[in-house]
Design a protein around this motif. Structure first.
Motif, PDB file in Angstrom:
ATOM      1  N   GLY A 105       0.795  -1.225   0.000  1.00 43.62           N
ATOM      2  CA  GLY A 105       0.000   0.000   0.000  1.00 43.62           C
ATOM      3  C   GLY A 105       0.826   1.273   0.000  1.00 43.62           C
ATOM      4  O   GLY A 105       0.349   2.325   0.395  1.00 43.62           O
ATOM      5  N   GLY A 106       2.064   1.187  -0.463  1.00 42.27           N
ATOM      6  CA  GLY A 106       2.879   2.393  -0.566  1.00 42.27           C
ATOM      7  C   GLY A 106       3.354   2.892   0.792  1.00 42.27           C
ATOM      8  O   GLY A 106       3.299   4.077   1.079  1.00 42.27           O
TER       9      GLY A 106
ATOM     10  N   PRO B 290       1.191  11.003  -1.791  1.00 40.32           N
ATOM     11  CA  PRO B 290       0.162  11.450  -0.841  1.00 40.32           C
ATOM     12  C   PRO B 290      -1.124  10.635  -0.916  1.00 40.32           C
ATOM     13  O   PRO B 290      -1.841  10.510   0.074  1.00 40.32           O
ATOM     14  CB  PRO B 290      -0.082  12.907  -1.245  1.00 40.32           C
ATOM     15  CG  PRO B 290       0.418  13.027  -2.644  1.00 40.32           C
ATOM     16  CD  PRO B 290       1.543  12.045  -2.762  1.00 40.32           C
ATOM     17  N   GLU B 291      -1.402  10.058  -2.082  1.00 31.67           N
ATOM     18  CA  GLU B 291      -2.641   9.303  -2.253  1.00 31.67           C
ATOM     19  C   GLU B 291      -2.504   7.836  -1.842  1.00 31.67           C
ATOM     20  O   GLU B 291      -3.502   7.114  -1.808  1.00 31.67           O
ATOM     21  CB  GLU B 291      -3.102   9.379  -3.718  1.00 31.67           C
ATOM     22  CG  GLU B 291      -2.244   8.608  -4.729  1.00 31.67           C
ATOM     23  CD  GLU B 291      -1.020   9.353  -5.231  1.00 31.67           C
ATOM     24  OE1 GLU B 291      -0.700  10.427  -4.675  1.00 31.67           O
ATOM     25  OE2 GLU B 291      -0.360   8.859  -6.151  1.00 31.67           O
ATOM     26  N   ALA B 292      -1.261   7.392  -1.535  1.00 36.65           N
ATOM     27  CA  ALA B 292      -1.007   5.954  -1.403  1.00 36.65           C
ATOM     28  C   ALA B 292      -1.959   5.262  -0.440  1.00 36.65           C
ATOM     29  O   ALA B 292      -2.553   4.238  -0.766  1.00 36.65           O
ATOM     30  CB  ALA B 292       0.439   5.718  -0.981  1.00 36.65           C
ATOM     31  N   GLY B 293      -2.108   5.812   0.757  1.00 37.68           N
ATOM     32  CA  GLY B 293      -2.925   5.149   1.770  1.00 37.68           C
ATOM     33  C   GLY B 293      -4.381   5.017   1.375  1.00 37.68           C
ATOM     34  O   GLY B 293      -5.102   4.157   1.883  1.00 37.68           O
ATOM     35  N   PHE B 294      -4.818   5.862   0.451  1.00 41.57           N
ATOM     36  CA  PHE B 294      -6.229   5.876   0.069  1.00 41.57           C
ATOM     37  C   PHE B 294      -6.492   5.274  -1.310  1.00 41.57           C
ATOM     38  O   PHE B 294      -7.638   5.203  -1.742  1.00 41.57           O
ATOM     39  CB  PHE B 294      -6.761   7.318   0.124  1.00 41.57           C
ATOM     40  CG  PHE B 294      -6.706   7.889   1.511  1.00 41.57           C
ATOM     41  CD1 PHE B 294      -7.685   7.571   2.442  1.00 41.57           C
ATOM     42  CD2 PHE B 294      -5.658   8.701   1.900  1.00 41.57           C
ATOM     43  CE1 PHE B 294      -7.630   8.073   3.724  1.00 41.57           C
ATOM     44  CE2 PHE B 294      -5.595   9.213   3.189  1.00 41.57           C
ATOM     45  CZ  PHE B 294      -6.580   8.897   4.110  1.00 41.57           C
ATOM     46  N   GLU B 295      -5.432   4.885  -2.005  1.00 38.57           N
ATOM     47  CA  GLU B 295      -5.635   4.330  -3.350  1.00 38.57           C
ATOM     48  C   GLU B 295      -4.861   3.025  -3.572  1.00 38.57           C
ATOM     49  O   GLU B 295      -5.435   2.046  -4.044  1.00 38.57           O
ATOM     50  CB  GLU B 295      -5.210   5.353  -4.428  1.00 38.57           C
ATOM     51  CG  GLU B 295      -6.138   6.564  -4.474  1.00 38.57           C
ATOM     52  CD  GLU B 295      -5.740   7.544  -5.569  1.00 38.57           C
ATOM     53  OE1 GLU B 295      -4.812   7.254  -6.349  1.00 38.57           O
ATOM     54  OE2 GLU B 295      -6.367   8.628  -5.640  1.00 38.57           O
TER      55      GLU B 295
ATOM     56  N   ILE C   6      -3.869   0.655  -1.920  1.00 32.38           N
ATOM     57  CA  ILE C   6      -4.300  -0.551  -1.208  1.00 32.38           C
ATOM     58  C   ILE C   6      -5.386  -1.327  -1.955  1.00 32.38           C
ATOM     59  O   ILE C   6      -5.643  -2.477  -1.639  1.00 32.38           O
ATOM     60  CB  ILE C   6      -4.841  -0.195   0.188  1.00 32.38           C
ATOM     61  CG1 ILE C   6      -5.929   0.876   0.074  1.00 32.38           C
ATOM     62  CG2 ILE C   6      -3.708   0.278   1.093  1.00 32.38           C
ATOM     63  CD1 ILE C   6      -6.590   1.235   1.401  1.00 32.38           C
ATOM     64  N   TYR C   7      -6.002  -0.707  -2.973  1.00 37.10           N
ATOM     65  CA  TYR C   7      -7.180  -1.332  -3.589  1.00 37.10           C
ATOM     66  C   TYR C   7      -6.882  -2.176  -4.825  1.00 37.10           C
ATOM     67  O   TYR C   7      -7.792  -2.629  -5.502  1.00 37.10           O
ATOM     68  CB  TYR C   7      -8.219  -0.258  -3.920  1.00 37.10           C
ATOM     69  CG  TYR C   7      -8.779   0.393  -2.673  1.00 37.10           C
ATOM     70  CD1 TYR C   7      -9.487  -0.350  -1.731  1.00 37.10           C
ATOM     71  CD2 TYR C   7      -8.562   1.752  -2.418  1.00 37.10           C
ATOM     72  CE1 TYR C   7      -9.982   0.234  -0.577  1.00 37.10           C
ATOM     73  CE2 TYR C   7      -9.057   2.347  -1.262  1.00 37.10           C
ATOM     74  CZ  TYR C   7      -9.773   1.576  -0.348  1.00 37.10           C
ATOM     75  OH  TYR C   7     -10.256   2.146   0.799  1.00 37.10           O
TER      76      TYR C   7
END
Ligand SMILES: [Zn+2]
Lengths: 138, 399
Positions: free
Chosen positions: B128-129, B139-144, B146-147
């Protein structure tokens, strides 16, 4: 329900632990309590996603965390079939508050999704990390 | 300041390899550079501007300059917009030349995804970065990240939404692959040379719906290079002159999620900018190189560039309209990324190379467009389904 081979695969994909930063820590702390937060900007009044300190819509630094029911509609999706852990659905949900959220759709069969379908957030555990938001048909 | 007529593409080289187990990435860059310089009739000591992107190994331009022994460089540009970088670089090279910053610009791309396992899907999963090193990560890693977003399913999301909004069908998308395969049969270097039918495309294995296996581009090793020069140097060389007459670039992203629109690409901005600078219209274009990471990529970009109305792309590409000698808009006559070559998962440079071949009259005779005097090369990089860069150049043959 008993596990049988006839049961359609409900696409619940193992999700890795998310990266937690100083900016996103409040989101993940709330997620651990089962609460779904989004960021809203006091200057322009709009919610945005993914959450950040400075509003990407107007540039104000007056942004606050707000609890959301985590409901919305599917904007689009795609079911990935080339996957060692079984098919999984990547997609976007347009939250009732406005912003679109990238996510996985879970507890649903690959042919059970439709654009425009209403969905709701739920939290899925990760290994060695906070639970992450996924969405399931209402 | 307009770049119109301020620079010429005088060298172009596509590496013939599609599988490079015995070469390094740096070596491929250097072989491509050598090939393009020889094509132009120049030497490495003539190069005073160097352009590369994220595929360049080590410290990017610094590593490659030193490796290749380019000792006269006074202008560097490492603009990174994914696979569209090299199209953007043509515009940047023309700007640098127009501003007097350099006279001979070298652009290189190379990579070995077949060897390193660096498949387009490599963004999927994988921690997940998590923050590492000097950076705390995208900056988006935790929210993108992972999917399980991959190249395939992020473009699949675009295709799904396009079908929903406009009624586009899998059969219409398939025509894009059919056209590419008709062209690839004449390209001795093409990775896939077999002509396919609409039925074969729609009956191929589903990868990420609605995209089938044959809606996807090939994964190849290799690379390419371009030489962009000042008008003075162009006149001193013996090769046909391909003039850069317009360039446009545009980033596009979800911008806080309030503007997500996966049926349009950055071409809605980069295209008109390039056409305006060139002073021509889509209807004037004789040949189009359109980035084809997937069939949907082509369809959306044709619409966004103005070759047809938004939502009419499916009808536009059907019935062989993209096949050279058959349809109104011959495209990707080398077979494109769908059949010929998609070196290091970044097809931008091959788009410019085939446009140069067409304008020089050096395309394969079976696919050469008659009186080809005006061409477009266009591409996107990153992911249309998330955030991407878009680059357009318009090129003219000078008699
Ligand atoms: Zn704001």
């Amino acid at each position: 329900m008993s596990e049988t081979q006839e049961k359609p695969a409900l696409m619940t994909r193992p999700i890795p632990a998310p990266a937690v930063t100083v900016e996103s820590k409040p989101f993940w702390d709330a997620a651990a309590e089962g609460r779904f937060l989004i960021k809203r900007c006091n200057a322009c009044g709009k919610a945005h996603w993914y959450p950040r300190t400075i509003c990407p819509l107007c540039g104000s630094d007056d942004t606050v965390w707000q609890e959301s029911p985590g409901e919305g509609v599917i904007y689009t999706y795609s079911v990935m079939h080339r996957s060692p852990t079984g098919p999984y659905a990547l997609g976007y949900v347009t939250l009732d508050e406005g912003p679109a959220v990238m996510t996985n759709f879970v507890d649903v069969a690959p042919d059970g999704l439709k654009i425009g379908m209403r969905v709701k957030v739920k939290f899925q555990p990760t290994e060695n990390g906070p639970p992450v938001p996924v969405f399931t048909p209402v | 300041m307009s770049i119109k007529g301020k620079a010429y593409i005088m060298g172009a080289f596509e590496h013939p390899t599609r599988d490079a187990p015995d070469k390094t990435t740096a070596q491929l860059h250097a072989e491509c550079a050598k090939g393009a310089l020889e094509d132009a009739g120049l030497t490495k000591d003539d190069v005073d501007g160097y352009f590369c992107a994220g595929d360049a190994p080590g410290f990017g331009a610094l590593s490659m300059l030193d490796y290749m022994g380019l000792k006269n460089v006074r202008h560097l540009d490492s603009t990174e917009t994914g696979g569209s970088s090299y199209i953007v670089h043509v515009g940047h090279a023309a700007q640098a030349i127009a501003a007097g910053k350099c006279n001979v610009a070298l652009i290189t791309l190379a990579g070995r995804p077949r060897q390193t396992g660096n498949r387009p899907a490599s963004r999927a999963g994988g921690g997940g970065g998590a923050p590492q090193g000097l950076s705390d990560g995208p900056p988006e890693a935790g929210f993108e990240n992972i999917y399980g977003g991959t190249t395939h399913n992020t473009y699949g999301m675009c295709a799904m939404r396009h079908m929903y909004e406009y009624g586009t069908t899998s059969e219409q998308l398939a025509w894009i692959k059919v056209a590419a395969s008709h062209h690839a049969q004449w390209n001795e270097h093409a990775y896939l040379k077999n002509v396919v039918t609409v039925e074969e495309v729609v009956n191929s294995r589903m990868i990420s719906d609605p995209l089938h296996l044959l809606d996807c581009c090939v994964v190849t090793d290799g690379g390419g290079a371009l030489i962009v020069t000042s008008p003075e140097i162009a006149r001193s060389l013996k090769r046909p002159k391909v003039k850069v007459i317009g360039a446009g670039e545009a980033p596009k992203g979800p911008l806080g999620g309030q503007h997500l629109d996966l049926t349009h690409s950055g071409a809605v901005w980069s295209g008109p900018r390039a056409f305006e600078e060139a002073g021509v219209k889509p209807a004037d274009i004789k040949y189009a190189s359109i980035y084809d990471s997937f069939t949907i990529t082509v369809l959306m970009q044709l619409e966004d560039l103005g070759f047809c109305e938004k939502g009419q792309g499916g009808k536009f590409v059907a019935d062989g309209n993209l096949i050279s000698g058959v349809g109104k808009l011959p495209f990707n006559t080398d077979g494109g990324g769908l059949c010929n070559n998609h070196p290091t998962n970044r097809g931008g440079i091959t788009k410019v190379i085939e446009a140069v071949r067409q304008l020089r009259g050096e395309a394969h005779p079976k696919v050469q467009v008659q009186n080809c005097d005006l061409a477009i090369a266009h591409g996107t990089g990153g992911s249309l389904g998330v955030r991407h860069g878009s680059g357009t150049v318009i090129l003219e043959r000078e008699a």
